[in-house]
Scaffold this motif. Structure first.
Motif, PDB file in Angstrom:
ATOM      1  N   ARG A  26       0.943  -1.321   0.278  1.00 25.35           N
ATOM      2  CA  ARG A  26      -0.143   0.040  -0.231  1.00 25.35           C
ATOM      3  C   ARG A  26       0.960   1.045   0.266  1.00 25.35           C
ATOM      4  NH1 ARG A  26      -4.844   0.392   2.171  1.00 25.35           N
ATOM      5  NH2 ARG A  26      -4.193   1.225   4.101  1.00 25.35           N
ATOM      6  N   LEU A  28       0.496   5.758  -0.018  1.00 22.90           N
ATOM      7  CA  LEU A  28       0.256   6.977   0.153  1.00 22.90           C
ATOM      8  C   LEU A  28       0.674   8.092  -1.142  1.00 22.90           C
ATOM      9  CD1 LEU A  28      -2.355   7.944   2.269  1.00 22.90           C
ATOM     10  CD2 LEU A  28      -0.491   9.090   3.184  1.00 22.90           C
ATOM     11  N   ILE A  64      -4.968   6.648  -1.067  1.00 21.00           N
ATOM     12  CA  ILE A  64      -4.156   4.764  -1.354  1.00 21.00           C
ATOM     13  C   ILE A  64      -4.169   3.618  -2.392  1.00 21.00           C
ATOM     14  CG2 ILE A  64      -4.291   2.999   0.307  1.00 21.00           C
ATOM     15  CD1 ILE A  64      -3.210   5.157   2.101  1.00 21.00           C
ATOM     16  N   ARG A 106       5.863   7.170  -0.835  1.00 21.22           N
ATOM     17  CA  ARG A 106       5.293   6.999   1.101  1.00 21.22           C
ATOM     18  C   ARG A 106       4.670   5.590   0.685  1.00 21.22           C
ATOM     19  NH1 ARG A 106       1.917  11.681   3.032  1.00 21.22           N
ATOM     20  NH2 ARG A 106       2.408  10.269   4.903  1.00 21.22           N
ATOM     21  N   VAL A 108       2.696   2.397   3.309  1.00 19.93           N
ATOM     22  CA  VAL A 108       1.246   2.670   4.623  1.00 19.93           C
ATOM     23  C   VAL A 108       2.082   0.965   4.968  1.00 19.93           C
ATOM     24  CG1 VAL A 108      -0.562   2.808   5.294  1.00 19.93           C
ATOM     25  CG2 VAL A 108       0.433   4.611   3.387  1.00 19.93           C
ATOM     26  N   LEU A 143      -0.582   6.449  11.828  1.00 25.99           N
ATOM     27  CA  LEU A 143      -1.364   7.396  10.551  1.00 25.99           C
ATOM     28  C   LEU A 143      -2.444   7.877  11.032  1.00 25.99           C
ATOM     29  CD1 LEU A 143      -0.375   6.085   7.678  1.00 25.99           C
ATOM     30  CD2 LEU A 143      -0.335   7.909   7.913  1.00 25.99           C
ATOM     31  N   SER A 146      -6.042   4.792  12.892  1.00 31.51           N
ATOM     32  CA  SER A 146      -5.186   3.435  11.931  1.00 31.51           C
ATOM     33  C   SER A 146      -4.497   2.784  12.911  1.00 31.51           C
ATOM     34  CB  SER A 146      -4.948   3.180  10.769  1.00 31.51           C
ATOM     35  OG  SER A 146      -3.310   4.283  10.965  1.00 31.51           O
ATOM     36  N   GLU A 148      -1.702   1.533  11.505  1.00 31.83           N
ATOM     37  CA  GLU A 148      -0.432   1.915  10.313  1.00 31.83           C
ATOM     38  C   GLU A 148       0.677   2.829  10.148  1.00 31.83           C
ATOM     39  OE1 GLU A 148      -1.951  -1.340   6.524  1.00 31.83           O
ATOM     40  OE2 GLU A 148      -2.614   1.068   6.648  1.00 31.83           O
ATOM     41  N   ARG A 149       1.561   2.918  10.229  1.00 31.85           N
ATOM     42  CA  ARG A 149       2.676   4.063   9.507  1.00 31.85           C
ATOM     43  C   ARG A 149       3.006   4.236   8.373  1.00 31.85           C
ATOM     44  NH1 ARG A 149       6.721   3.420  14.296  1.00 31.85           N
ATOM     45  NH2 ARG A 149       5.594   3.016  16.623  1.00 31.85           N
ATOM     46  N   ALA A 150       3.641   5.810   8.025  1.00 29.87           N
ATOM     47  CA  ALA A 150       4.102   5.939   6.870  1.00 29.87           C
ATOM     48  C   ALA A 150       5.579   5.429   6.909  1.00 29.87           C
ATOM     49  CB  ALA A 150       3.622   7.524   6.063  1.00 29.87           C
ATOM     50  N   THR A 152       8.558   6.766   3.985  1.00 27.34           N
ATOM     51  CA  THR A 152       9.102   7.275   3.467  1.00 27.34           C
ATOM     52  C   THR A 152      10.148   6.754   2.952  1.00 27.34           C
ATOM     53  OG1 THR A 152       7.599   9.698   4.491  1.00 27.34           O
ATOM     54  CG2 THR A 152       9.363   9.233   2.815  1.00 27.34           C
ATOM     55  N   TYR A 183      -5.210   2.499   7.315  1.00 26.17           N
ATOM     56  CA  TYR A 183      -5.593   3.538   7.226  1.00 26.17           C
ATOM     57  C   TYR A 183      -6.312   4.586   5.830  1.00 26.17           C
ATOM     58  CZ  TYR A 183      -4.181   8.903   6.412  1.00 26.17           C
ATOM     59  OH  TYR A 183      -4.293  10.156   5.957  1.00 26.17           O
TER      60      TYR A 183
END
Length: 206
Positions: A26, A28, A64, A106, A108, A143, A146, A148-150, A152, A183
């Motif tokens: 996934r 972003l 997403i 980015r 996810v 995020l 959620s 989940e984290r981003a 990068t 997210y």
């Protein structure tokens, strides 16, 4: 995140076995990229790749983008996206650029997998940075709404592709723990409160 199908392939190398696993990645991305300049992303399948692409609906600035397929197909799709982003960014520069245009993706990722990605005392993420030449940052905060984290990833397409390969290898080895709340852009509490005062759908809080 991944299906173990083919994980016990007798006689196959670890790399060949990995390529037979089904992976879902996934990302972003800005809506103007997924809908406008990169028409490459529209449709059910990535041209030249057997990966399946879905893009979240809505009028938010960010969407997403979900890529599903064999790891090999997913990596080909990421490669196409990275080179397309570089092409779009390069088209906006004047004439012949002095060097290649860096791009940013980015990812996810469930927060429960980020510890493995960072590694003890940051050893794993440092190893990924040094071996690929890409910049990698794992967000400290979840995020909104959620688990989940981003993550990068920045660099020229070649380095990004190698970096994503290594990140995927880590998350395939460390499945998410517990339930994952995905997210969805635009569903944060800050946005809801803001829209009560003014119509600014999906504007980031603060």
């Amino acid at each position: 995140m991944a299906s173990p199908d083919g994980a016990s392939g007798v006689g196959g190398s670890p790399e060949e076995t990995e390529l037979s696993i089904t992976l879902t990645l996934r990302m972003l991305m800005h809506g103007k990229v997924t809908v406008g300049g990169s028409a490459l992303l529209r449709g059910s399948a990535m041209p030249g790749s057997s990966a399946r692409i879905t893009i979240s609906e809505g009028s938010c600035p960010e969407r997403i983008t979900t890529i599903t397929g064999s790891t090999d197909a997913v990596f080909r799709a990421v490669s196409m996206i990275a080179f397309k982003l570089e092409e779009d960014l390069g088209a906006g520069s004047d004439g012949a650029a002095a060097g290649r245009t860096p791009v940013t993706l980015r990812l996810v990722i469930p927060a429960s997998q980020c510890g493995s990605l960072i590694g003890k005392a940051g050893a794993k993420i440092r190893e990924i940075r040094e071996s690929t030449g890409a910049q990698v940052q794992v967000a400290g905060d979840l995020l909104p709404n959620s688990t989940e984290r981003a993550v990068t990833v920045s660099g020229v397409p070649d380095t990004i592709i190698q970096c994503v390969r290594q990140i995927c290898a880590v998350i395939l080895e460390s499945p998410p723990k517990g339930a994952t709340i995905p997210y969805h852009p635009g569903l944060s509490l800050g946005t809801i409160l803001l829209s009560a005062n003014q119509v600014r759908g999906c504007s980031p809080p603060g």
